[in-house]
Write a protein that holds these residues in place. Sequence first.
Motif, short mmCIF file in Angstrom:
data_model
loop_
_atom_site.label_atom_id
_atom_site.label_comp_id
_atom_site.label_asym_id
_atom_site.label_seq_id
_atom_site.Cartn_x
_atom_site.Cartn_y
_atom_site.Cartn_z
N LEU A 66 8.59 8.40 11.13
CA LEU A 66 9.93 8.52 10.64
C LEU A 66 9.96 9.88 9.68
CD1 LEU A 66 10.35 5.11 9.37
CD2 LEU A 66 11.54 5.99 11.02
N GLN A 67 8.94 10.12 9.00
CA GLN A 67 8.77 11.43 8.25
C GLN A 67 9.22 12.71 9.18
OE1 GLN A 67 6.09 13.81 8.21
NE2 GLN A 67 7.57 15.12 6.90
N GLN A 68 8.30 12.47 10.50
CA GLN A 68 8.50 13.66 11.44
C GLN A 68 9.77 13.72 11.82
OE1 GLN A 68 5.37 15.30 13.08
NE2 GLN A 68 4.90 15.02 11.03
N ALA A 69 10.66 12.74 11.77
CA ALA A 69 12.00 12.75 12.38
C ALA A 69 12.86 13.19 11.27
CB ALA A 69 12.28 11.36 12.84
N GLY A 70 12.36 13.44 10.13
CA GLY A 70 13.48 13.87 8.95
C GLY A 70 13.63 13.06 7.87
N PHE A 71 13.17 11.90 7.92
CA PHE A 71 13.42 10.66 6.70
C PHE A 71 12.39 11.15 5.56
CE2 PHE A 71 14.67 8.69 10.90
CZ PHE A 71 15.90 7.87 10.14
N GLN A 72 12.86 10.86 4.41
CA GLN A 72 12.05 11.03 3.05
C GLN A 72 11.52 9.47 3.14
OE1 GLN A 72 14.14 11.94 -0.43
NE2 GLN A 72 15.57 13.01 0.85
N VAL A 73 10.47 9.33 3.27
CA VAL A 73 9.38 8.13 3.46
C VAL A 73 8.79 7.86 2.29
CG1 VAL A 73 8.01 6.77 4.97
CG2 VAL A 73 9.47 8.35 6.07
N THR A 74 8.84 6.48 1.65
CA THR A 74 7.80 5.93 0.53
C THR A 74 7.33 4.83 1.54
OG1 THR A 74 9.00 6.54 -1.25
CG2 THR A 74 7.45 5.05 -1.40
N ALA A 75 6.12 4.48 1.50
CA ALA A 75 5.25 3.71 2.09
C ALA A 75 4.58 2.66 1.07
CB ALA A 75 4.31 4.23 3.17
N THR A 76 4.61 1.42 1.34
CA THR A 76 3.39 0.57 0.53
C THR A 76 2.42 -0.26 1.65
OG1 THR A 76 5.37 -1.13 0.71
CG2 THR A 76 5.22 -0.03 -1.55
N GLU A 77 1.45 -0.13 0.88
CA GLU A 77 0.44 -1.01 1.57
C GLU A 77 -0.34 -1.71 0.53
OE1 GLU A 77 -0.52 -1.93 4.80
OE2 GLU A 77 -2.03 -3.10 3.38
N ARG A 78 -0.44 -3.19 0.81
CA ARG A 78 -1.04 -4.01 -0.51
C ARG A 78 -2.71 -4.26 -0.25
NH1 ARG A 78 1.60 -9.75 1.27
NH2 ARG A 78 0.77 -10.09 3.47
N HIS A 79 -3.09 -3.96 0.95
CA HIS A 79 -4.47 -4.19 1.47
C HIS A 79 -5.26 -2.91 0.75
CE1 HIS A 79 -8.37 -5.21 2.92
NE2 HIS A 79 -7.96 -6.30 3.22
N PRO A 80 -6.01 -3.01 0.01
CA PRO A 80 -7.00 -1.85 -0.65
C PRO A 80 -7.50 -1.23 0.29
CG PRO A 80 -7.18 -3.88 -2.10
CD PRO A 80 -6.58 -4.29 -1.09
N VAL A 81 -8.19 -1.88 1.48
CA VAL A 81 -9.02 -1.00 2.28
C VAL A 81 -8.09 -0.18 3.18
CG1 VAL A 81 -10.83 -1.23 4.22
CG2 VAL A 81 -10.90 -2.88 2.40
N VAL A 82 -7.08 -0.95 3.55
CA VAL A 82 -6.06 0.00 4.56
C VAL A 82 -5.73 1.13 3.85
CG1 VAL A 82 -4.05 -0.48 6.02
CG2 VAL A 82 -5.61 -2.47 5.69
N TYR A 83 -5.06 0.77 2.66
CA TYR A 83 -4.63 1.92 1.83
C TYR A 83 -5.58 2.93 1.66
CZ TYR A 83 -3.60 4.34 -2.56
OH TYR A 83 -3.62 5.18 -3.30
N ALA A 84 -6.86 2.81 1.35
CA ALA A 84 -7.83 3.68 1.57
C ALA A 84 -7.96 4.41 2.67
CB ALA A 84 -9.23 3.27 0.85
N LEU A 85 -7.93 3.83 3.75
CA LEU A 85 -8.07 4.37 5.04
C LEU A 85 -6.90 5.49 5.23
CD1 LEU A 85 -9.12 1.72 7.54
CD2 LEU A 85 -10.45 3.33 6.81
N LEU A 86 -5.69 4.76 4.93
CA LEU A 86 -4.48 5.60 5.06
C LEU A 86 -4.43 6.84 4.03
CD1 LEU A 86 -1.79 6.03 6.52
CD2 LEU A 86 -0.80 4.04 5.24
N GLN A 87 -4.80 6.69 2.78
CA GLN A 87 -4.68 7.84 1.79
C GLN A 87 -5.58 8.78 2.36
OE1 GLN A 87 -2.43 8.03 -0.82
NE2 GLN A 87 -3.03 9.95 -0.56
N ASN A 88 -6.77 8.32 2.72
CA ASN A 88 -7.71 9.40 3.22
C ASN A 88 -7.02 10.14 4.40
OD1 ASN A 88 -10.26 9.47 5.64
ND2 ASN A 88 -10.93 10.29 3.72
N ALA A 89 -6.55 9.47 5.25
CA ALA A 89 -5.89 10.31 6.27
C ALA A 89 -4.66 11.20 5.87
CB ALA A 89 -5.05 9.46 7.45
N LEU A 90 -3.93 10.75 4.91
CA LEU A 90 -2.83 11.47 4.42
C LEU A 90 -3.52 12.90 3.66
CD1 LEU A 90 -0.43 8.94 2.90
CD2 LEU A 90 -0.13 10.33 4.64
N ASP A 91 -4.50 12.68 2.91
CA ASP A 91 -5.15 13.62 2.40
C ASP A 91 -5.74 14.81 3.11
OD1 ASP A 91 -4.90 12.62 -0.20
OD2 ASP A 91 -6.72 12.07 -0.52
#
Length: 234
Positions: free
Chosen positions: A98-123
């Motif tokens: 969605l972001q690549q398609a031009g949307f302004q994206v906010t995302a929520t993830e409640r599971h801390p391990v999944v969040y950590a994997l995703l935040q690591n990938a974003l970094d």
Amino acid sequence: MSESLVKYCLQQFNLEPDKVLNLLPDDLKLRLSGDILTVEDEQQNLSLHIDFDSGAMAHRARQHPGAEKLIKACKIQGKAEGQVLDATAGMGRDAFLLQQAGFQVTATERHPVVYALLQNALDRHRIAANGHVAFELLNQSAEVILAEKRFDVVYLDPMFPNRSKSAQVKKDMFVLQKLLQGTETGMESLLKAAQSAANKLVIKRPIKAVALLATKPTYQLLGKTCRFDVYQLA
Ligand SMILES: C[S@@+](CC[C@H](N)C(=O)[O-])C[C@H]1O[C@@H](n2cnc3c(N)ncnc32)[C@H](O)[C@@H]1O
């Protein structure tokens, strides 16, 4: 050594390392390979990490067949850059598309391990892409931000299809399903919060699954294995 690096990495994400490690089923372990945070399934000899910039997952993120329909489902007439909340971020594939398609994206993830994997990938993506921040990620239940803010579009992809022993279940999905087992609760509160904060609500469903809302979708976009139920609410 590796465990202390993992703990340090989790602290950088404002997570409490011991609490996070306690959430892992016995046969899953968190490891840092270089700068890549990975969940390893020792029994099955499988591992899971997220990568937006290289490898099979990055390719799938750009090429997967539902992409066009997802983007079409979220499109807002007369607005180039809609504000989307991806309320169920998971591996972040849909949020990234969605972001690549031009949307302004906010995302929520409640599971801390999944969040950590995703935040690591974003970094890692931010470094690889010269400071480009793909999307804002929050480690919280989506209900929290939905109670505070309206969005042009709220997107929900709440569950994986039932766990199956078939070889069809992709290896990374297998690890993720194991990680999330038993956490898939609270759909009612999420649906209620999403309906009151979204101008448009888009829900991804397995193609033959029942709709999640009692009201009929405004329209549906059908893919081969999944569909998008679109509810125009305002
Ligand atoms: C099927 S996955 C989403 C996959 C994602 N669309 C992708 O492209 O990778 C669902 C995710 O939503 C998360 N989740 C479920 N309910 C949630 C809620 N109320 N708030 C935040 N996250 C939620 C789960 O922890 C899980 O990681």
